[in-house]
Design an enzyme around this catalytic site. Sequence first.
Site, PDB file in Angstrom:
ATOM      1  N   LYS A 193       0.863  -1.185   0.000  1.00 56.35           N
ATOM      2  CA  LYS A 193       0.000   0.000   0.000  1.00 56.35           C
ATOM      3  C   LYS A 193       0.895   1.230   0.000  1.00 56.35           C
ATOM      4  CE  LYS A 193      -3.652   2.349   2.498  1.00 56.35           C
ATOM      5  NZ  LYS A 193      -4.578   2.321   3.629  1.00 56.35           N
ATOM      6  N   LYS A 246      -2.006  -1.584  -3.999  1.00 52.50           N
ATOM      7  CA  LYS A 246      -2.899  -0.425  -3.973  1.00 52.50           C
ATOM      8  C   LYS A 246      -2.100   0.861  -3.998  1.00 52.50           C
ATOM      9  CE  LYS A 246      -5.895   1.899  -0.802  1.00 52.50           C
ATOM     10  NZ  LYS A 246      -6.361   2.014   0.535  1.00 52.50           N
TER      11      LYS A 246
END
Length: 325
Positions: A193, A246
């Site tokens: 992330k 992500k």
Amino acid sequence: MVKRPTRLRRSQTIRQLVKETRLHMDQIIYPVFVVDGKNIKEEIPSMKGQYHYSVDRLLEDIDTLWNFGIHSLLVFATTEHKSVNGKSGAQANGLVQKAIRGIKEKKPQMTVIADVCLCTYKEDGHCCIFREDMEIDRIKTLDVLSQIALSYAEAGVDMVAPSDMMDGRVAAIRESLDAQKYEHVGILAYSAKYASAFYGPFREAAHSAPAFGDRKMYQMDPANQREALKEIQLDIEEGADIVMVKPAMAYLDIIHAASEQVETPIAAYQVSGEFAMLRQAVDTGILDQRAVYESLLAIRRSGATIIITYFAKELQGILDKEAGL
Ligand code: PBG
């Protein structure tokens, strides 16, 4: 012999025959935002077509979502019930817990995944607890994250999705779940992330922007690829059932590299900023709606098995159109 690749592009049915990548609703996850209160369904200004739902109104729409082909939801809370250390997220009767129970009662077949993080529950909007010297208090943070995950499991969640990026959280959550007979509850880990500017609209939606500083102390530097592979590997070793990259569109190389290296299913999150950009371009006529299909296809082609996207509600229609149906 002369090569004529265009022979395989002559008709829609031939093109369909040789298509290498397919999108299917079965592998789409739709994120939903629940809020405190009753009878609320308010459009999120920065994310057209996405809503803040009170649990009752979300339940009213569950059949509609199911009929759009959505079989997995990722639940986020936007709550004003905040606390200093985020422990309010672990209340048995909390917002997410109510949403999980409600969805599972109404539609047991729906896979319910819930985001586990402190940022929505902490007054300062950070994903971790800090020590007095402002270093991350890892032990305390993991403890609260585990408590939140456990309370989601008690409410009947299928998978928890830790999005905090703290070291060792997958192992800590796995251990707490197993100790309480929740061995069947899966972990979808936000493994790679990035500290991305593409989360802007979400932070507005979740009221989770940090009150001071930023998230660079724990989310990844967008410049790094090898580090993502390390994070993904670590999460798998700690017990992640699915790993996530992500954002998605600006990180296709990460998804691809990961898919070459690991056997664990990879999810990619087409985040709020990616959604908002495309939404705006399609709604103003700058881009055709096919750009949405193309963006998701590229994420899939790069190696993601699962895609988390705010376009889920209209995707079946787009797929039918693409197939010439
Ligand atoms: C919470 C969280 C964020 C997103 C998912 N979980 C925001 C953040 O880290 O600031 C982003 C989702 C999106 O932008 O669609 N940690």
